[in-house]
Write a protein that holds these residues in place. Structure first.
Motif, mmCIF file in Angstrom:
data_model
loop_
_atom_site.group_PDB
_atom_site.id
_atom_site.type_symbol
_atom_site.label_atom_id
_atom_site.label_comp_id
_atom_site.label_asym_id
_atom_site.label_seq_id
_atom_site.Cartn_x
_atom_site.Cartn_y
_atom_site.Cartn_z
ATOM 1 N N ARG A 179 0.845 -1.282 -0.079
ATOM 2 C CA ARG A 179 -0.065 0.124 -0.077
ATOM 3 C C ARG A 179 0.888 1.432 -0.035
ATOM 4 N NH1 ARG A 179 -4.790 -1.612 -1.550
ATOM 5 N NH2 ARG A 179 -5.108 -3.746 -0.886
ATOM 6 N N PRO A 180 0.336 2.187 -0.444
ATOM 7 C CA PRO A 180 1.132 3.601 -0.440
ATOM 8 C C PRO A 180 1.504 3.964 0.829
ATOM 9 C CG PRO A 180 -0.899 3.882 -1.790
ATOM 10 C CD PRO A 180 -1.031 2.492 -0.982
ATOM 11 N N ASP A 181 2.805 4.673 0.778
ATOM 12 C CA ASP A 181 3.462 5.146 2.092
ATOM 13 C C ASP A 181 2.543 6.496 2.359
ATOM 14 O OD1 ASP A 181 4.985 6.411 4.126
ATOM 15 O OD2 ASP A 181 6.684 5.946 3.138
ATOM 16 N N MET A 182 1.527 6.624 3.215
ATOM 17 C CA MET A 182 0.964 7.825 3.445
ATOM 18 C C MET A 182 1.802 9.196 3.946
ATOM 19 S SD MET A 182 -1.674 6.728 2.549
ATOM 20 C CE MET A 182 -2.848 8.339 2.894
ATOM 21 N N ASP A 183 3.102 8.715 4.655
ATOM 22 C CA ASP A 183 3.833 9.990 4.949
ATOM 23 C C ASP A 183 4.349 10.764 3.655
ATOM 24 O OD1 ASP A 183 3.542 9.470 7.525
ATOM 25 O OD2 ASP A 183 5.304 8.127 7.668
ATOM 26 N N LYS A 184 4.538 10.004 2.380
ATOM 27 C CA LYS A 184 4.950 10.637 1.264
ATOM 28 C C LYS A 184 3.812 11.189 0.367
ATOM 29 C CE LYS A 184 8.796 7.248 0.497
ATOM 30 N NZ LYS A 184 9.119 6.371 -0.284
ATOM 31 N N LEU A 185 2.398 10.845 0.740
ATOM 32 C CA LEU A 185 1.239 11.242 0.063
ATOM 33 C C LEU A 185 0.629 12.454 0.783
ATOM 34 C CD1 LEU A 185 -0.050 8.043 -1.112
ATOM 35 C CD2 LEU A 185 1.386 9.674 -2.291
ATOM 36 N N VAL A 186 0.727 12.897 2.109
ATOM 37 C CA VAL A 186 0.131 13.540 3.080
ATOM 38 C C VAL A 186 0.771 14.802 3.053
ATOM 39 C CG1 VAL A 186 -1.467 13.978 5.174
ATOM 40 C CG2 VAL A 186 -1.399 11.916 3.658
ATOM 41 N N THR A 187 0.437 15.908 3.147
ATOM 42 C CA THR A 187 1.070 17.333 3.592
ATOM 43 C C THR A 187 0.274 18.141 4.287
ATOM 44 O OG1 THR A 187 0.896 18.445 1.376
ATOM 45 C CG2 THR A 187 2.857 17.174 1.834
ATOM 46 N N GLU A 188 0.489 18.837 5.059
ATOM 47 C CA GLU A 188 -0.704 19.934 5.860
ATOM 48 C C GLU A 188 0.023 21.393 5.179
ATOM 49 O OE1 GLU A 188 -1.838 19.603 9.463
ATOM 50 O OE2 GLU A 188 -1.636 17.502 9.724
ATOM 51 N N TRP A 189 -1.112 22.168 4.957
ATOM 52 C CA TRP A 189 -1.055 23.431 4.239
ATOM 53 C C TRP A 189 -1.175 24.465 5.405
ATOM 54 C CZ3 TRP A 189 -3.293 28.134 3.461
ATOM 55 C CH2 TRP A 189 -2.501 28.883 2.361
ATOM 56 N N PRO A 190 -0.506 25.484 5.510
ATOM 57 C CA PRO A 190 0.790 25.652 4.858
ATOM 58 C C PRO A 190 1.900 24.860 5.231
ATOM 59 C CG PRO A 190 0.515 27.634 6.416
ATOM 60 C CD PRO A 190 -0.719 26.525 6.657
#
Length: 191
Positions: A179-190
């Protein structure tokens, strides 16, 4: 966090179409699956999608359409083995449902939102079938883009196949995949 719905969603897997056996959903079960599948976000209640169901001999009849499309649309003449494969394409599972994305001209409802709604219908239909114990596979394959197949299905210029959903009894439990590595797909803005 563990709840029945999270456990269900966390274990959901697609099955290979040729690993789905009889029996498929009964007409009543299929109606329940499709009714639940249609409970998706739908801006302005346009229902910009529809279903085409293939079961029993309709699957074999559609296979002849696929074989003919293959003969007329391929650059090189297809082999007899390829034509037999096309004839058997919908025979891999007891029930196949085409989800057709049907764009409506409506101010304030972008085409993209309508396409996304059709995609949501595909996945929600899979989830509904899975909840009843059926295995599913949501795929498109070349047939979704074939002019001959589109004509045979009576699709308008504004309609496209969002996917074919194969349904049946899973012959085995599909292996899980990475499964995808969520740490590489999720960012918080700003950022």
């Amino acid at each position: 966090m563990s709840t029945p719905i999270f456990d269900f969603l966390g274990q959901r897997r697609s099955a290979k179409p040729d690993r789905l056996a009889e029996p498929g959903p009964t007409p009543d079960e299929l109606r329940q699956i499709l009714k639940t599948g249609a409970r998706v976000p739908d801006h302005k209640k346009l229902a910009p999608w529809r279903f085409i169901v293939f079961r029993d001999e309709a699957r074999r009849t559609m296979g002849e359409v696929f074989a003919k499309a293959c003969e007329t649309e391929e650059r090189e003449p297809p082999s007899p083995v390829r034509l037999d494969m096309e004839r058997a394409r919908f025979m891999r599972a007891p029930v196949v449902v085409a989800v057709v994305s049907s764009i409506r001209n409506r101010p304030g409802v972008p085409e993209w939102e309508q396409i996304l709604s059709a995609g949501a219908v595909c996945f929600n239909t899979c989830l509904a079938a899975n909840a009843l114990g059926f295995g599913t596979s949501w795929i498109s394959e070349w047939i979704a883009y074939s002019p001959s197949v589109r004509a045979a299905l009576g699709l308008s210029e504004k309609e496209r196949i969002a996917g074919f959903i194969y349904m049946g009894q899973p012959m085995d439990k599909p292996d899980d995949r990475e499964r995808p590595d969520m740490d590489k797909l999720v960012t918080e803005w700003p950022a």
